[in-house]
Design a protein around this motif. Structure first.
Motif, mmCIF file in Angstrom:
data_model
loop_
_atom_site.group_PDB
_atom_site.id
_atom_site.type_symbol
_atom_site.label_atom_id
_atom_site.label_comp_id
_atom_site.label_asym_id
_atom_site.label_seq_id
_atom_site.Cartn_x
_atom_site.Cartn_y
_atom_site.Cartn_z
ATOM 1 N N THR A 48 -8.052 11.374 13.360
ATOM 2 C CA THR A 48 -6.611 11.181 13.093
ATOM 3 C C THR A 48 -5.977 12.502 12.676
ATOM 4 O O THR A 48 -4.807 12.736 12.922
ATOM 5 C CB THR A 48 -6.350 10.127 11.996
ATOM 6 N N ARG A 49 -6.772 13.374 12.056
ATOM 7 C CA ARG A 49 -6.234 14.667 11.601
ATOM 8 C C ARG A 49 -6.410 15.773 12.644
ATOM 9 O O ARG A 49 -6.143 16.934 12.386
ATOM 10 C CB ARG A 49 -6.912 15.050 10.277
ATOM 11 N N ASN A 50 -6.927 15.399 13.805
ATOM 12 C CA ASN A 50 -7.163 16.334 14.922
ATOM 13 C C ASN A 50 -8.048 17.507 14.518
ATOM 14 O O ASN A 50 -7.858 18.639 14.967
ATOM 15 C CB ASN A 50 -5.829 16.842 15.504
ATOM 16 N N GLU A 51 -9.050 17.256 13.698
ATOM 17 C CA GLU A 51 -9.924 18.344 13.248
ATOM 18 C C GLU A 51 -10.892 18.804 14.339
ATOM 19 O O GLU A 51 -11.486 19.872 14.223
ATOM 20 C CB GLU A 51 -10.691 17.901 11.999
ATOM 21 N N TRP A 52 -11.081 17.987 15.370
ATOM 22 C CA TRP A 52 -11.950 18.406 16.476
ATOM 23 C C TRP A 52 -11.133 18.837 17.699
ATOM 24 O O TRP A 52 -11.695 19.167 18.736
ATOM 25 C CB TRP A 52 -12.921 17.276 16.860
ATOM 26 N N GLY A 53 -9.793 18.742 17.585
ATOM 27 C CA GLY A 53 -8.932 19.325 18.608
ATOM 28 C C GLY A 53 -8.717 18.517 19.880
ATOM 29 O O GLY A 53 -8.128 19.036 20.812
ATOM 30 N N GLU A 54 -9.160 17.268 19.961
ATOM 31 C CA GLU A 54 -8.984 16.536 21.218
ATOM 32 C C GLU A 54 -8.291 15.194 21.022
ATOM 33 O O GLU A 54 -8.431 14.277 21.829
ATOM 34 C CB GLU A 54 -10.351 16.315 21.884
ATOM 35 N N SER A 55 -7.544 15.076 19.948
ATOM 36 C CA SER A 55 -6.947 13.776 19.618
ATOM 37 C C SER A 55 -5.745 13.464 20.507
ATOM 38 O O SER A 55 -5.003 14.354 20.918
ATOM 39 C CB SER A 55 -6.510 13.781 18.154
ATOM 40 N N ILE A 56 -5.585 12.172 20.808
ATOM 41 C CA ILE A 56 -4.442 11.680 21.577
ATOM 42 C C ILE A 56 -3.672 10.703 20.676
ATOM 43 O O ILE A 56 -4.275 9.827 20.063
ATOM 44 C CB ILE A 56 -4.903 10.922 22.855
ATOM 45 N N TYR A 57 -2.348 10.869 20.617
ATOM 46 C CA TYR A 57 -1.512 10.008 19.761
ATOM 47 C C TYR A 57 -0.542 9.213 20.621
ATOM 48 O O TYR A 57 -0.193 9.692 21.698
ATOM 49 C CB TYR A 57 -0.744 10.871 18.747
ATOM 50 N N PRO A 58 -0.072 8.042 20.139
ATOM 51 C CA PRO A 58 -0.472 7.382 18.903
ATOM 52 C C PRO A 58 -1.933 6.955 18.968
ATOM 53 O O PRO A 58 -2.430 6.620 20.043
ATOM 54 C CB PRO A 58 0.440 6.148 18.810
ATOM 55 N N MET A 59 -2.613 6.959 17.805
ATOM 56 C CA MET A 59 -4.041 6.669 17.752
ATOM 57 C C MET A 59 -4.323 5.543 16.755
ATOM 58 O O MET A 59 -4.085 5.685 15.562
ATOM 59 C CB MET A 59 -4.795 7.922 17.291
ATOM 60 N N VAL A 60 -4.849 4.450 17.296
ATOM 61 C CA VAL A 60 -5.371 3.382 16.431
ATOM 62 C C VAL A 60 -6.864 3.671 16.291
ATOM 63 O O VAL A 60 -7.619 3.510 17.248
ATOM 64 C CB VAL A 60 -5.164 1.984 17.060
ATOM 65 N N PRO A 61 -7.323 4.141 15.123
ATOM 66 C CA PRO A 61 -8.740 4.485 14.990
ATOM 67 C C PRO A 61 -9.600 3.229 14.822
ATOM 68 O O PRO A 61 -9.081 2.105 14.823
ATOM 69 C CB PRO A 61 -8.790 5.335 13.723
ATOM 70 N N GLY A 62 -10.903 3.462 14.641
ATOM 71 C CA GLY A 62 -11.805 2.358 14.320
ATOM 72 C C GLY A 62 -12.836 2.103 15.394
ATOM 73 O O GLY A 62 -12.492 1.674 16.495
ATOM 74 N N HIS A 63 -14.131 2.375 15.057
ATOM 75 C CA HIS A 63 -15.191 2.124 16.039
ATOM 76 C C HIS A 63 -16.416 1.471 15.392
ATOM 77 O O HIS A 63 -17.531 1.676 15.850
ATOM 78 C CB HIS A 63 -15.532 3.399 16.825
ATOM 79 N N GLU A 64 -16.160 0.717 14.334
ATOM 80 C CA GLU A 64 -17.222 -0.119 13.742
ATOM 81 C C GLU A 64 -16.644 -1.529 13.665
ATOM 82 O O GLU A 64 -16.256 -2.005 12.607
ATOM 83 C CB GLU A 64 -17.611 0.413 12.357
ATOM 84 N N ILE A 65 -16.536 -2.151 14.834
ATOM 85 C CA ILE A 65 -15.697 -3.340 15.021
ATOM 86 C C ILE A 65 -16.556 -4.605 15.105
ATOM 87 O O ILE A 65 -17.477 -4.685 15.932
ATOM 88 C CB ILE A 65 -14.887 -3.208 16.332
ATOM 89 N N VAL A 66 -16.239 -5.580 14.267
ATOM 90 C CA VAL A 66 -16.917 -6.878 14.341
ATOM 91 C C VAL A 66 -15.871 -7.983 14.432
ATOM 92 O O VAL A 66 -14.816 -7.907 13.788
ATOM 93 C CB VAL A 66 -17.820 -7.103 13.099
ATOM 94 N N GLY A 67 -16.152 -8.972 15.233
ATOM 95 C CA GLY A 67 -15.230 -10.098 15.356
ATOM 96 C C GLY A 67 -15.873 -11.246 16.116
ATOM 97 O O GLY A 67 -17.095 -11.297 16.262
ATOM 98 N N THR A 68 -15.012 -12.123 16.604
ATOM 99 C CA THR A 68 -15.483 -13.315 17.304
ATOM 100 C C THR A 68 -14.888 -13.330 18.707
ATOM 101 O O THR A 68 -13.692 -13.052 18.874
ATOM 102 C CB THR A 68 -15.025 -14.580 16.539
ATOM 103 N N VAL A 69 -15.727 -13.643 19.685
ATOM 104 C CA VAL A 69 -15.249 -13.722 21.066
ATOM 105 C C VAL A 69 -14.282 -14.906 21.168
ATOM 106 O O VAL A 69 -14.639 -16.037 20.824
ATOM 107 C CB VAL A 69 -16.425 -13.907 22.046
ATOM 108 N N SER A 70 -13.055 -14.630 21.618
ATOM 109 C CA SER A 70 -12.067 -15.709 21.699
ATOM 110 C C SER A 70 -11.718 -16.085 23.130
ATOM 111 O O SER A 70 -11.085 -17.114 23.371
ATOM 112 C CB SER A 70 -10.803 -15.333 20.918
ATOM 113 N N GLU A 71 -12.112 -15.234 24.083
ATOM 114 C CA GLU A 71 -11.849 -15.548 25.498
ATOM 115 C C GLU A 71 -12.808 -14.713 26.337
ATOM 116 O O GLU A 71 -13.145 -13.595 25.945
ATOM 117 C CB GLU A 71 -10.389 -15.176 25.826
ATOM 118 N N ILE A 72 -13.263 -15.248 27.466
ATOM 119 C CA ILE A 72 -14.134 -14.469 28.357
ATOM 120 C C ILE A 72 -13.605 -14.522 29.788
ATOM 121 O O ILE A 72 -12.969 -15.499 30.183
ATOM 122 C CB ILE A 72 -15.609 -14.956 28.317
#
Ligand code: NAP
Ligand code: ZN
Ligand code: ZN
Length: 347
Positions: A48-72
């Motif tokens: 989010t702070r673009n510390e690695w220089g390749e960020s694209i905005y707007p950015m919804v972060p988050g990659h430790e995602i758990v949930g329930t399958v609601s449609e397939i």
């Protein structure tokens, strides 16, 4: 298109704010997951702070995602509606290169498609798990063990696999001595996993106050790393050093702690590079290596390993409204040991 609520960074270093966007419709091979929890990884902060220089905005972060399958989708075979599902750091890859064929999608020759701040195959910007729902191809979705809590298992999808994968790749196990540098989200998972593998673990931390926790998590020894004299008694002691530190620091002091033929594995990814002293590698044939997350097959194996050993992350669950404050606390090293966002707070 599926209207979705989330929190996004609109520019580098801007605080996260409520954000409305659209997910693609559920395709034949897709699953729709209603997100219940998402961990806060330090990579979310670097990104989010673009510390690695390749960020694209707007950015919804988050990659430790758990949930329930609601449609397939009509062709989905691996998951059913109602299953507990997880999504980690990537949501697609080329599927045809040698890495993808070996189940090493994280090393895809064409580049993995990250869960957020990437372009998907249709050119759309991917958006992550600080949101109500996500649509992902079933091949890139994990089955979450119901023996573990949703909040406590979310961080396994990045912090867990990032530490498990190098341990498996280098065959870390009994009879090895491992040093873990930094007791944060990755570090605390590294201690738990190494301990479950039967390995002798020593934690090197800049936070004296984390000593009791380190021992509780499974470390045999705890060393305050800011006092350099503390390091000397471990010269040529370790088979492996796993470096999870998120900020620039001195690598050379820790290379000296490796035995002959020992390996220092970098997983922490600071914003700036640091100098390396060749002689400390040369004189004892030591190696420095790196590792990024893990493939889908290995991530599933890690989840099942954690379920078998009852390993979860130690989490502090927060509503999404506290995310900016949580970021500041992560940067100050003040979380024990992972923030997880309860996405019901967004519903
Ligand atoms: P975290 O929870 O913030 O933990 C990092 C730890 O590093 C802190 O808890 C602190 O531990 C130590 N630290 C921070 N600043 C320090 C400094 N100036 N000097 C010495 N130690 C310091 O972060 P995380 O989520 O575990 O992520 C750690 C790093 O791994 C980040 O750079 C992240 O981007 C990267 N990462 C890489 C991968 C990969 O696939 N390779 C995957 C996920 C994350 P003590 O208080 O114990 O010193
Ligand atoms: Zn991460
Ligand atoms: Zn590939």
């Amino acid at each position: 298109m599926l209207p979705t609520r989330g929190y996004a960074a609109m520019a580098a270093r801007a605080p996260l704010q409520p954000f409305f966007f659209e997910r693609r419709d559920v395709g034949a091979h897709d699953v729709l997951i209603k997100i219940s929890h998402c961990g806060i990884c330090h990579s979310d902060i670097h990104m989010t702070r673009n510390e690695w220089g390749e960020s694209i905005y707007p950015m919804v972060p988050g990659h430790e995602i758990v949930g329930t399958v609601s449609e397939i989708g009509s062709a989905v075979k691996l998951l059913r509606v109602g299953d507990r599902a997880g999504v980690g750091c990537f949501v697609d890859s080329c599927r045809t290169c040698s890495a993808c064929r070996e189940g090493l999608e994280q090393y895809c020759e064409a580049g993995m498609i990250l869960t957020y701040s990437s372009r998907d195959k249709n050119g759309a910007i991917t958006q992550g798990g600080y949101s109500t729902q996500i649509v992902v191809d079933e091949r890139y979705v994990l089955k979450m063990p119901t023996a573990l809590s949703p909040a406590g298992s979310a961080p396994l999808l990045c912090a867990g696999i990032t530490t498990y994968s190098p341990f498996r790749h280098w065959g870390v196990g009994k009879y090895h001595r491992v040093a873990v540098l930094g007791l944060g989200g990755l570090g605390h998972m590294a201690v738990k996993i190494a301990h479950a593998l039967g390995t002798e673990v020593t934690v090197f931390s800049s936070s004296e106050a984390k000593g009791a926790d380190a021992k509780r998590l499974g470390a045999g020894d705890f060393v305050v790393s800011t006092e350099r004299n503390n390091l000397t008694r471990f010269r040529r002691y370790f088979d492996f050093v796993l470096d999870t530190v998120s900020a620039v620091h001195d690598y050379n002091a820790y290379v000296e702690l490796l035995k002959t033929d020992g390996t220092m594995i970098l997983v922490g990814a600071p914003e700036h590079p640091a100098p390396l002293e060749p002689f400390s590698l040369i004189m004892h044939r030591r190696s420095i290596a790196g590792s990024v997350i893990g493939g889908i097959r290995e991530t599933q194996e890690m989840l099942d390993f954690c379920a078998e050993h009852q390993i979860e992350s130690d989490v502090e669950t927060i509503p999404i409204g506290q995310v900016n404050e949580a970021y500041e606390r992560v940067v100050r090293g003040e979380v024990r040991f992972r923030f997880v966002i309860d996405l019901d707070s967004l519903a």
